[in-house]
Structures are given as structure tokens and as C-alpha cells.
Motif scaffolding. Structure first.
Motif, mmCIF file in Angstrom:
data_model
loop_
_atom_site.group_PDB
_atom_site.id
_atom_site.type_symbol
_atom_site.label_atom_id
_atom_site.label_comp_id
_atom_site.label_asym_id
_atom_site.label_seq_id
_atom_site.Cartn_x
_atom_site.Cartn_y
_atom_site.Cartn_z
ATOM 1 N N THR A 152 39.700 31.156 49.843
ATOM 2 C CA THR A 152 39.753 32.613 49.981
ATOM 3 C C THR A 152 41.149 33.134 49.605
ATOM 4 O OG1 THR A 152 37.988 32.667 51.616
ATOM 5 C CG2 THR A 152 39.495 34.537 51.611
ATOM 6 N N LEU A 153 42.181 32.416 50.034
ATOM 7 C CA LEU A 153 43.536 32.826 49.648
ATOM 8 C C LEU A 153 43.684 32.761 48.127
ATOM 9 C CD1 LEU A 153 45.738 31.038 52.368
ATOM 10 C CD2 LEU A 153 44.547 33.241 52.480
ATOM 11 N N ASP A 154 43.191 31.679 47.545
ATOM 12 C CA ASP A 154 43.281 31.528 46.081
ATOM 13 C C ASP A 154 42.546 32.657 45.367
ATOM 14 O OD1 ASP A 154 44.760 29.217 46.311
ATOM 15 O OD2 ASP A 154 43.061 27.858 46.017
ATOM 16 N N PHE A 155 41.370 33.031 45.896
ATOM 17 C CA PHE A 155 40.589 34.074 45.215
ATOM 18 C C PHE A 155 41.310 35.416 45.280
ATOM 19 C CE2 PHE A 155 36.502 36.658 44.793
ATOM 20 C CZ PHE A 155 36.442 36.481 43.421
ATOM 21 N N ILE A 156 41.900 35.716 46.421
ATOM 22 C CA ILE A 156 42.664 36.968 46.522
ATOM 23 C C ILE A 156 43.796 36.961 45.480
ATOM 24 C CG2 ILE A 156 44.242 38.284 48.008
ATOM 25 C CD1 ILE A 156 42.460 37.405 50.402
ATOM 26 N N GLU A 157 44.489 35.847 45.381
ATOM 27 C CA GLU A 157 45.583 35.767 44.402
ATOM 28 C C GLU A 157 45.053 35.882 42.971
ATOM 29 O OE1 GLU A 157 49.077 33.350 44.889
ATOM 30 O OE2 GLU A 157 48.220 32.488 46.707
ATOM 31 N N THR A 158 43.918 35.242 42.706
ATOM 32 C CA THR A 158 43.336 35.322 41.357
ATOM 33 C C THR A 158 42.973 36.762 41.011
ATOM 34 O OG1 THR A 158 42.464 33.084 41.562
ATOM 35 C CG2 THR A 158 41.436 34.473 39.894
ATOM 36 N N LEU A 159 42.339 37.461 41.948
ATOM 37 C CA LEU A 159 41.950 38.854 41.693
ATOM 38 C C LEU A 159 43.182 39.725 41.454
ATOM 39 C CD1 LEU A 159 39.166 39.246 44.415
ATOM 40 C CD2 LEU A 159 38.799 39.267 41.942
ATOM 41 N N LEU A 160 44.187 39.569 42.295
ATOM 42 C CA LEU A 160 45.405 40.371 42.114
ATOM 43 C C LEU A 160 46.072 40.044 40.780
ATOM 44 C CD1 LEU A 160 46.929 40.228 45.727
ATOM 45 C CD2 LEU A 160 46.004 42.254 44.578
ATOM 46 N N GLY A 161 46.012 38.774 40.404
ATOM 47 C CA GLY A 161 46.597 38.353 39.130
ATOM 48 C C GLY A 161 45.884 38.975 37.931
ATOM 49 N N GLN A 162 44.629 39.389 38.146
ATOM 50 C CA GLN A 162 43.859 40.042 37.074
ATOM 51 C C GLN A 162 43.932 41.565 37.193
ATOM 52 O OE1 GLN A 162 42.337 38.801 34.443
ATOM 53 N NE2 GLN A 162 42.833 36.678 34.960
ATOM 54 N N HIS A 163 44.828 42.054 38.033
ATOM 55 C CA HIS A 163 45.018 43.503 38.254
ATOM 56 C C HIS A 163 43.771 44.171 38.816
ATOM 57 C CE1 HIS A 163 48.762 42.845 36.254
ATOM 58 N NE2 HIS A 163 48.124 42.328 35.222
ATOM 59 N N CYS A 164 42.997 43.400 39.533
ATOM 60 C CA CYS A 164 41.862 43.954 40.265
ATOM 61 C C CYS A 164 42.419 44.670 41.498
ATOM 62 C CB CYS A 164 40.960 42.792 40.677
ATOM 63 S SG CYS A 164 39.616 43.212 41.777
ATOM 64 N N HIS A 165 41.819 45.797 41.868
ATOM 65 C CA HIS A 165 42.229 46.461 43.109
ATOM 66 C C HIS A 165 41.636 45.681 44.289
ATOM 67 C CE1 HIS A 165 43.198 49.458 46.059
ATOM 68 N NE2 HIS A 165 41.954 49.345 46.514
#
Ligand code: SF4
Length: 333
Positions: free
Chosen positions: A201-214
């Protein structure tokens, strides 16, 4: 509506005569005829791993975007919301257990990605949320639907527990415009009680933020599970990524197998005060009270909500405060 074909799944491999699913951290090893822990991915011989929920929904509604909850993304708009069955966690307090505990192919008619887009356009909406059950276990359909929606200028939202492996997450994340990710605990022990793992879950949050997802994060404050020391670590971790990530601390109500009384409101306020020491945007949810977002520059109320309704918005079309003109951290377009 059309006849539903069997949809081969992505992210799996054969191990002798068994199949290893690689979509989520469970990495289920499935004998022929078996279904994974999520209940909706099936070893079908000789096809391979198939998704049992592809093109089948169990719930479809038009909701305020605040209900996801998303408070800093297109406030005051409505969003087509749909979900099916299955989940890869087993939270004893699940608020949607009828859908989460689904096993096998749901009944009902088929919906194609094109029909999701057409329904959205018919309702004059600009976004679709995959929600209600865990969208990660609906992976192939969401991938297809997200591509179709994006091609028509319709935004894609996920409401998710973030339990996904790195490679599938990397393929999915660029197609997601906004997400609310449930961060249910901040320890491996805590996640094991829910049948999952913390790091994905931590990794997914970082991945989304890294893709400029809100990204907005939700933490359900469950009596007997959430404790203050661990919550401080959770807050500190979010702040280390970005202090501007909104955190929703939501009130638990007895559901499914968890019978403790609803979260004490004073306890929620105490947790909110802890979160505000490090984060810019902290909200209390499930309290049926007014929630305000203030301009970080002049303190003006730029968004005022009552339950899921926006009752006042003092932002221009670019998201600037109407009183002082400062660019806010609310995405309005
Ligand atoms: S997605 Fe389902 S089948 Fe695949 S590893 Fe996760 S729980 Fe198991």
C-alpha cells in the motif's frame, strides 16, 4: 448489453500444473479449478487464469465526489461510481462486506468499457470512480475501461486498499487521475490482522504520486485496532512524501464481524490534532458535520461542505482563492 466472454487475466505464470497469480502480494498458487483469496480470479483449464468479474458490475450509482472521499479534486461535482465483487483483504469491520466477500462470477448483465463511457456522457459527467469493492481485483476491466474513458476525456478515479504488486501497479497508475487510498494501519502486524501487508500500500501511494495522480489517504479509526503511536508514524510517513496530501480520518461504525461501539468523537479529534502537527489538510469523516477547507494564505473558507454536499466554494476557475488570489491546492478542472 452483450454476452460475457471469459476474460484471460494478466499477471500470472504456470508453476508445473498450478498457476501463480502475480497481481497482488498474496501471490496465490492455484490448482486447476481453484479461485484466489480475492474470490474472483480462477484457474480455468486449459485457458489459464481468468477474471470472473470482467464486464460485470454489482453496483452503479452517481455520487458526489466528496463521498469517495475526495475533497481536493473537483469539489462539488458528481461522479459515476461502479464496482463489482471481490477483495484481496479480509477486514473484520468491512463496511461493504456483501461485495467484498463475493466468490465466483456475479450474476447480471454485462457492461463494456464503451458502455461505461456512454453512461458517463449520458449523465453529463466528467469522471468515473471504481469503488465499492476493491478495484485492484477487477484489474483487466479497469485497464480497458480507463483507456476508453481517457480517450474520451473522462477522468478515472480509484478508491482502493493499495494491495497490488509493483509491476501491475506501474502499468495501471498512469491511467488514474485521482485516488483515495485506504491506509488501514502502519505496521505489518496491523495489516496481517486484515489479511494483507503494509508495504504494497505504501508503494502504491508512492507510485501514484510519482505519476502525478491526485492522491488522498483515508484512515478508518477502528477501536481496538488504531493506536496513537502507530498513527503518528503513519502521519509522519505521509508528510515525508508531501505535506499537502489530504488525510481523512473516518469514523468507524459496527459492521460485519466487528462489534465495538462507534469511534469516540473526542478520540477522533485527538488524532486529527496529531495529524495537523505535520499535514496541511486533515479532515474528519462519517461525522455528519460541516468540513471547511481554508486558504493557506489568508484563511478564507474556500470550500465548505455539509456531509457530501459543497455548500460554498470561493475559488475561481483556476482554483485561486477569491479573496486573496492565491493559488490553492484544490483542483477544480
Ligand atoms: S489478485 Fe486474487 S488471486 Fe491474485 S494473488 Fe491477489 S488474492 Fe490471489
Amino acid at each position: 448489453m452483450t454476452t460475457r466472454p471469459v476474460r484471460p487475466a494478466l499477471w500470472w505464470r504456470y508453476e508445473a500444473d498450478k498457476i501463480r497469480c502475480l497481481l497482488c502480494p498474496h501471490a496465490c498458487l492455484l490448482e486447476t479449478g481453484n479461485v484466489g483469496l480475492c474470490g474472483v480470479r480462477h484457474h480455468k483449464s486449459p485457458t489459464g487464469l481468468v477474471s470472473l468479474t470482467d464486464r460485470t458490475f454489482l453496483s452503479l450509482a452517481v455520487d458526489p465526489v466528496e463521498k469517495k472521499p475526495l475533497y481536493h479534486w473537483r469539489p462539488g461535482t458528481r461522479i459515476l461510481s461502479l464496482g463489482t465483487g471481490g477483495c484481496n483483504l479480509s477486514c473484520p469491520f468491512c463496511q461493504n462486506h456483501e461485495l467484498a466477500l463475493w466468490r465466483g462470477s456475479p450474476p447480471g448483465e454485462e457492461i463494456t468499457p464503451e458502455q461505461v463511457a456512454e453512461e458517463t456522457e449520458k449523465e453529463k459527467l466528467r469522471a468515473v470512480a471504481f469503488t465499492y469493492n476493491e478495484p485492484i481485483v477487477w484489474y483487466e476491466f479497469i485497464l480497458d475501461a480507463a483507456r476508453e474513458l481517457r480517450s474520451r476525456g473522462i477522468a478515472v478515479v480509484m478508491v482502493t486498499n493499495g494491495q497490488i504488486s509493483l509491476a501491475p501497479a506501474a502499468l495501471l497508475a498512469p491511467l488514474i487521475d485521482a485516488a483515495n487510498v485506504d491506509l488501514k494501519a502502519f505496521s505489518e502486524d496491523g495489516y496481517q490482522r486484515l489479511g494483507g501487508h503494509l508495504k504494497p500500500t505504501l508503494d502504491f501511494i508512492e507510485t501514484l504520486l510519482g505519476q502525478h495522480c491526485h492522491v488522498e489517504v483515508t484512515h478508518l479509526l477502528v477501536p481496538g485496532l488504531s493506536e496513537e503511536g502507530e498513527f503518528r508514524q503513519l502521519v509522519h510517513w505521509i508528510a515525508s512524501l508531501d505535506r499537502a496530501v489530504p488525510l481523512h480520518i473516518t469514523r468507524y461504525f459496527p459492521r460485519h464481524l466487528w462489534h465495538a461501539p462507534p469511534t469516540d468523537i473526542e478520540r477522533m479529534k485527538r488524532f486529527a490534532a496529531i495529524a495537523k502537527e505535520e499535514l496541511q489538510r486533515v479532515y474528519l469523516g462519517n461525522l455528519q458535520k460541516q468540513e471547511k477547507t481554508r486558504c493557506l494564505h489568508c484563511g478564507h473558507d474556500i470550500v465548505v461542505r455539509e456531509e457530501y454536499n459543497v455548500v460554498a466554494m470561493e475559488l475561481d476557475t483556476l482554483g485561486k482563492c477569491l479573496r486573496c488570489g492565491t493559488q490553492s491546492d484544490v483542483i477544480v478542472v
